[in-house]
Design a protein around this motif. Structure first.
Motif, short mmCIF file in Angstrom:
data_model
loop_
_atom_site.label_atom_id
_atom_site.label_comp_id
_atom_site.label_asym_id
_atom_site.label_seq_id
_atom_site.Cartn_x
_atom_site.Cartn_y
_atom_site.Cartn_z
N PRO B 66 39.52 33.82 42.38
CA PRO B 66 41.53 33.49 42.64
C PRO B 66 41.49 34.60 42.15
CG PRO B 66 40.73 31.71 42.18
CD PRO B 66 40.00 31.76 42.00
N ASP B 67 42.43 35.87 42.46
CA ASP B 67 43.28 36.63 41.84
C ASP B 67 42.61 37.30 41.00
OD1 ASP B 67 45.53 34.55 43.06
OD2 ASP B 67 45.92 34.52 40.86
N TYR B 68 42.11 37.90 41.01
CA TYR B 68 40.91 38.50 41.35
C TYR B 68 40.47 39.95 41.04
CZ TYR B 68 36.19 41.06 38.27
OH TYR B 68 35.55 41.76 37.79
N VAL B 69 40.65 41.17 40.60
CA VAL B 69 40.52 42.49 40.62
C VAL B 69 39.64 43.17 40.34
CG1 VAL B 69 41.50 44.54 41.81
CG2 VAL B 69 43.38 41.97 41.98
N GLY B 70 38.25 43.61 39.94
CA GLY B 70 37.29 44.46 39.73
C GLY B 70 35.78 44.27 39.93
N PRO B 71 34.99 44.74 39.05
CA PRO B 71 33.89 45.21 39.64
C PRO B 71 33.61 43.74 40.01
CG PRO B 71 34.01 46.20 38.15
CD PRO B 71 35.21 45.33 37.84
#
Lengths: 415, 179
Positions: B66-71
């Protein structure tokens, strides 16, 4: 079967009475490919060896594992943190309690909590009992591989006595699930130490019997010494831990080097070998059993009455009496069962010394009640990757005792 | 684990270090993948570091975090020094479109099997690997089960499940299904 070693030996031609009419070195020879396993009576656990043989010498081997793969890490992602615990029994099923303890220590590290002293002592105690059963299994089975049925029976008899103690504590011999996040399931039974007192002299007697039958036994000695040898550098490079690393002379033991629970308060020695062969691994195991018994005695003296779990209803289930009589406890119970322990977001790697070496848990939490990712670093896996080094160039028959002394446990290796 | 090791890596490879943190005493360095081999070589060969022990290699699929943005993927390495008794964790983020990473098999004998497992479970390719087969699953297996988009109960038997279809029914498909 063609035998390249003999055929290429030109000196044979000069022996009296042996005059080959053709130059045998030009003869076509090829390796014999032999498939051993995955279900072979001499391999405890399902592993497939695809062997290339030169006569009876192993020229090359391709080891296939994974026959007991149950998707352990995937399964863990579907339950709560507490529901993973029974799965850990099924990792190394020779020493399930070590896995239980390793897992809860990892979750507690992520939670940032510390359990009361008595719980630590109980955990260390059950770990040592489990280690003893693990080593007795490996020693007994090792003798069995070489045709020694009697030491196997003695080993199993001693192991059985410890299983009975484990059963008294946990209610089960193998599927123990004894520890809890934040403590242990319950305290020692009132007459536990009496039973230990009754068992230990018997076990020591059996150990002397096994020792007499094996340690100076010519057949056993010849089959074990300089067989399955691995150098210290190779052992480190392949990530060996536990007995297999210590048999090469590296005294790395998590209990000594990174003490967890109460191991820094115990006085014990870490046995090391120097040849890195099967015999050294056997001797290290025997000595570790002695050290574990020594630790059990110290734990008995040091242990004091006290709580066996943290007093936090967010982690440990409230007592039944409170659940039935107060709304707060009822809610805490419901939330723990339905949602699981709320482990804060983050990642940890926690490691303990299990029967076969460093058992690591790498946990990733997303802040919910379920593991986001749960990785087990099985000691066997590294040992199995180095097994090739130990058997290539040796005789086919030596695979069996070597495979036994690294003590591959399918549940842990394949997960 | 050791703060000093972490500082050394940041000092020497400041261009490649994406971030660092030390949660619960586990020092972690997040690295750009191009620097991985150089960093590990330094960690292994420098006498101050002496990380002679590759403890574990694994990966994490972060797509459901949750709430993770990235590779999407992170390959996670744990190293240990037997002589200095310190540990470090390296993490290499990888985009889903380009799941390739250099192998460490030439530095640590044990790395190969761990990398094979990462390939098996997550589908990360390791360049220059001496052996790149699956390890726990069978070669015919489709997909990589520890990815978050692989169903929790996906069945993919090597041999057909012994279910007897009714005469008017077709055989159930073998492809994985969330049941």
């Amino acid at each position: 079967m063609s035998n390249a070693l003999l055929l290429n030996d030109k000196s044979r031609g000069s022996k009296p009475g042996y005059a080959p009419s053709v130059d045998e070195s030009d003869l076509h020879t090829e390796h014999m490919v032999l498939n051993m396993g995955p279900s072979h009576p001499a391999t405890h656990g399902t592993t497939k060896f695809i062997l290339k043989l030169e006569g009876e010498t192993v020229a090359d081997v391709d080891i296939h594992i994974g026959y007991l793969h149950r998707g352990f890490e995937k399964m863990c992602e579907s339950g709560t943190w507490a529901q993973v615990l029974p799965y850990t029994d099924r990792l190394n099923y020779s020493s399930p309690l070590c896995n239980n303890v390793g897992y809860v220590l990892a979750v507690e590290k992520l939670l940032g909590i510390e359990v009361p002293d008595r719980a630590k002592y109980i955990r260390a105690l059950v770990c040592e009992m489990s280690r003893i059963t693990d080593h007795f299994t490996a020693i007994g089975a090792g003798a069995l591989e070489l045709g020694g049925y009697t030491p196997f029976l003695y080993g199993v008899q001693a192991r059985e006595m410890f299983y009975e103690l484990v059963e008294e504590l946990t209610g089960a011999r193998l599927t123990t699930a004894f520890t809890r996040i934040g403590g242990v399931k319950h305290d020692l039974t009132s007459d536990f130490w009496e039973h230990v007192d009754a068992v230990l002299p018997e076990v020591e007697r059996l150990m002397i019997d096994v020792d007499k039958l094996l340690t100076n036994n010519r057949i056993f000695y010849d089959r074990m010494v300089d067989v399955g040898t691995i150098s210290q550098d190779d052992a480190i490079s392949y990530g060996f831990t536990g007995i297999c690393l210590r048999s090469t002379g590296v005294g790395y033991d998590v209990r000594k080097d990174y003490p967890y629970l109460i191991y820094d308060r115990l006085d014990f020695d870490v046995p090391v070998g120097h040849r890195g062969d099967n015999y050294d691994r056997y001797l290290c195991r025997v000595e570790e059993i002695r050290q574990s018994i020594r630790m059990m005695k110290q734990i008995r003296e040091q242990m004091e009455p006290g709580p066996i779990a943290v007093d936090d209803w967010g982690v440990v289930l409230p007592p039944k009496d409170a659940v039935y009589n107060s709304i707060e406890a009822m809610i805490a119970h419901f939330k723990l069962i339905m949602e699981g322990v709320k482990v804060p977001r983050g990642e940890v790697y926690s490691y303990t010394e299990a029967g076969n070496g460093e058992l690591g848990f790498y946990l990733v939490s997303d802040g919910s009640g379920r593991p986001y990712r749960l990785r087990i670093r099985p000691p066997c896996f590294a040992l199995m990757s180095g097994l090739k080094k130990m058997i290539v160039g040796k005789l086919l028959a030596d695979i069996v005792p070597t495979y036994d002394t690294i003590n591959m446990i399918g549940g842990e290796n394949d997960r | 684990m050791s703060q000093q090791v972490l500082d050394q890596i940041v000092k020497r490879f400041s261009d490649s270090v994406l971030s660092t943190h030390a949660h619960r005493g586990d020092e972690t360095v997040v690295l750009h993948r191009n620097a991985l081999v150089a960093v590990v070589q330094f960690l292994r060969d420098d006498p101050q570091m002496a990380f002679n022990f590759c403890v574990d290699i694994t990966a994490v699929d972060l797509s459901a975090m949750p709430d993770y943005v990235g590779p999407r993927f992170e390959v996670v390495y744990h190293f240990h020094s037997l002589s200095h008794k310190h540990r470090i964790r390296l993490k290499v983020p990888l985009e889903e479109a380009d799941l390739e990473l250099d192998s460490l098999s030439h530095l640590y004998g044990g790395a190969n099997w761990f990398e094979r497992e990462v390939w098996d479970m997550f589908g990360v390719r390791f360049r220059n690997s001496p052996d790149h087969r699956r390890i726990l699953l069978y070669e015919e297996f489709v997909g990589h089960p520890l990815r978050k988009d692989y169903p929790q109960r996906g069945y993919q038997p090597l041999i057909d499940m012994p279910t007897l279809p009714r005469p008017d029914e077709e055989l159930p498909p073998l492809a994985s299904e969330d049941l």
